[in-house]
Design a protein around this motif. Structure first.
Motif, PDB file in Angstrom:
ATOM      1  N   HIS A  78      -1.639  -0.017  -4.697  1.00 24.56           N
ATOM      2  CA  HIS A  78      -1.870  -1.132  -4.019  1.00 24.56           C
ATOM      3  C   HIS A  78      -1.628  -2.336  -4.589  1.00 24.56           C
ATOM      4  O   HIS A  78      -1.720  -2.393  -6.059  1.00 24.56           O
ATOM      5  N   LEU A  95      -5.314  -5.013   4.901  1.00 25.56           N
ATOM      6  CA  LEU A  95      -4.629  -3.831   5.077  1.00 25.56           C
ATOM      7  C   LEU A  95      -4.675  -3.234   6.537  1.00 25.56           C
ATOM      8  O   LEU A  95      -3.815  -2.658   6.830  1.00 25.56           O
ATOM      9  N   ASP A 129      -0.828   4.535  -0.788  1.00 17.92           N
ATOM     10  CA  ASP A 129      -1.620   5.960  -1.012  1.00 17.92           C
ATOM     11  C   ASP A 129      -1.066   6.947   0.200  1.00 17.92           C
ATOM     12  O   ASP A 129      -0.506   6.652   1.091  1.00 17.92           O
ATOM     13  N   SER A 160       0.801  -1.158   0.144  1.00 13.72           N
ATOM     14  CA  SER A 160       0.094  -0.108   0.023  1.00 13.72           C
ATOM     15  C   SER A 160       1.104   1.341  -0.117  1.00 13.72           C
ATOM     16  O   SER A 160       1.987   1.260   0.820  1.00 13.72           O
ATOM     17  N   TRP A 184      -7.699  -5.724   0.840  1.00  9.28           N
ATOM     18  CA  TRP A 184      -8.327  -4.796   1.836  1.00  9.28           C
ATOM     19  C   TRP A 184      -8.504  -5.433   3.077  1.00  9.28           C
ATOM     20  O   TRP A 184      -8.603  -4.642   4.068  1.00  9.28           O
TER      21      TRP A 184
END
Length: 482
Positions: free
Chosen positions: A304, A470, A71, A69, A467
């Motif tokens: 991702h 995460l 972001d 990840s 997800w």
């Protein structure tokens, strides 16, 4: 004419965030019984994911899973890692090396002193800073590597390491060399120009009008590092080896789950503003590295990703955008990315019989080896050789001149001519030799397999797995910053 003014930006500003928030790495051997977790977080930067994977693959470590990840300007990653035998990493010197290598300033690279903490060799063939370098790319022709190495021997150039790939009738090679008598790199501009001219003559004679080719000879530059395998990917990409790649015509989840060919599917995630790339292929060493080379060199940013392997197959899912923030909106963009991913995955897969060679290092060794192959009607599909003191070690994948399985009697003859220790290991995984009784005299033609972007939407997706992981991944990083 009016005067224009531009703001001055200190070059050190680019690394400011990295210096304020340096990379943090945690090696965890407690979370899982069957693998070691390598957790990393850092200020995000284009190419950082590839650089970290590069460190692990250069140590011949196996990455079975990864959660990524990046972001918000921050990069977080977890790698599930084992050694080649499937064991956890318990060597303290190896763990220390990984921590220091992943945390090393990316602008400096890994210092020369860093490998001293490791109680085993970090193979120098991947990165070169001290040798004259020859880069060659063009059409694959039987005997081309033999002729190039023969010219180098005649010009008193001693080959210290070489790596060559062939794919889809294209060939690329990187050869490191030094002065054959005085030692050290060849730096005289006149001699460099003469050597390059002779090599260009050889390559040009092997190519027809309009065929793409390139020959480049460079002396080492201070602070400059070349990662050989990544550079080979770039040479093959520039040589457009991806154009013949075609998709697998089969559709549906059931077919993909049972098919061992490479499948690539690209779709849009409009809600989050990503393009989602799903790749399913045979699992093999350095698969993640090769895939990321294609994405990075094509200027795509991975935000991702989830990577996992099960049995003989591997699944990769990437949420990407172009470097300018755009997604893949046209069929031509998706088609080219599909072809390039298939090519990056397939071009390392060698074809033929593998010969491991260990012998005495001497002037003209590569010329002698490749001449023995050529004179016995063998074609080299890939080659890798390196030297260490008075020893030379290498691996060659060979077929006959038309791409058929090499005759065992011919292999025995080659072993006698070459001398030293030669071990016939096996055929390359997934390679089916041709069986026609009337082989063509044409050059080897190798094809790749993959999936078309026009196939039905895949039913499987790793996105939900990503997800769900995460939140746990983020919690795991809390201990790294402490």
């Amino acid at each position: 004419m009016g005067t224009t003014y531009q703001p001055y930006i200190d070059p050190e500003f680019e690394s400011l965030i990295e210096r304020i928030y340096p990379p943090r790495v945690c090696i965890d051997n407690e979370a899982y019984q069957d693998c070691t977790l390598v957790k990393a977080d850092s200020a995000n930067k284009h190419g950082i994911l590839l650089e970290m994977v590069q460190v692990l693959t250069d140590l011949d470590l196996v990455i079975s899973k990864s959660y990524i990840s990046s972001d918000g300007g921050w990069f977080m990653d977890v790698f599930h890692v084992t050694d080649q035998l499937g064991n956890k990493l318990t060597d303290e010197s190896l763990i220390l090396y990984i921590q220091q290598a992943l945390c090393a300033n990316r602008r400096r690279g890994v210092s020369k002193e860093l490998p001293t903490c490791l109680n085993r060799e970090v193979r120098p063939r991947h990165v070169s800073t001290e040798h004259t370098t020859l880069e060659m790319a063009g059409t694959d022709r039987p005997g081309l590597l033999s002729e190039i190495s023969a010219v180098l021997f005649e010009l008193e150039c001693h080959v210290t390491a070489a790596l060559a790939w062939t794919h889809n009738t294209r060939a690329a090679s990187i050869i490191y060399m030094e002065d054959g008598f005085r030692g050290g790199p060849i730096t005289d501009p006149k001699r460099l120009a003469h050597v390059q001219e002779q090599l260009e003559n050889v390559v040009e004679a092997r190519h027809g009008m309009g065929e793409r080719r390139s020959v480049r000879l460079t002396a080492p530059a201070p602070g400059q590092q070349t990662h050989t395998e990544r550079r080979l990917h770039q040479l093959m990409y520039a040589n457009i080896d991806y154009e013949p790649c075609q998709g697998c015509n089969g559709g549906g989840a059931a077919h993909r789950n049972n098919c061992t060919k490479t499948h690539v599917f690209i779709e849009s995630c409009e809600e989050k503003g990503y393009s989602v790339v799903n790749v399913r292929s045979r699992d093999r060493p350095k698969l993640l590295f090769d895939t990321l080379c294609a994405l990075t060199d094509m200027q795509y940013v991975v935000f991702h990703a989830v990577v996992s392997s099960k049995g003989a197959m591997a699944d990769q899912e990437y949420f990407i955008r172009q470097k300018d923030g755009c997604t893949l909106d046209t069929d031509s963009e998706r088609h080219k990315l599909t072809q390039c991913l298939i090519a990056a995955i397939e071009r390392r897969v060698s074809h033929g019989l593998r010969l491991d060679i260990r012998t005495h290092n001497r002037m003209g060794l590569l010329s002698d080896l490749t001449r023995a192959f050529r004179e016995n009607g063998l074609s080299i599909s890939s080659a890798e050789i390196g030297t260490n003191g008075d020893r030379a070690v290498g691996s060659f994948y060979v077929t006959d001149a038309s791409g058929y399985e090499a005759n065992p009697q011919v292999i025995e003859q080659v072993k006698k001519e070459i001398g030293g220790s030669i071990v016939v290991v096996n055929k390359s995984p997934g390679w089916t030799p041709k069986t026609s009784k009337t082989p063509s005299v044409a050059s080897i033609s190798r094809t790749s397999s993959g999936s078309s972007i026009h196939e039905d939407k895949p039913r499987f997706s790793l996105g939900s797995l990503f997800w769900s992981q995460l939140e746990r991944l983020s919690n795991n990083f809390s201990s790294i910053r402490s």
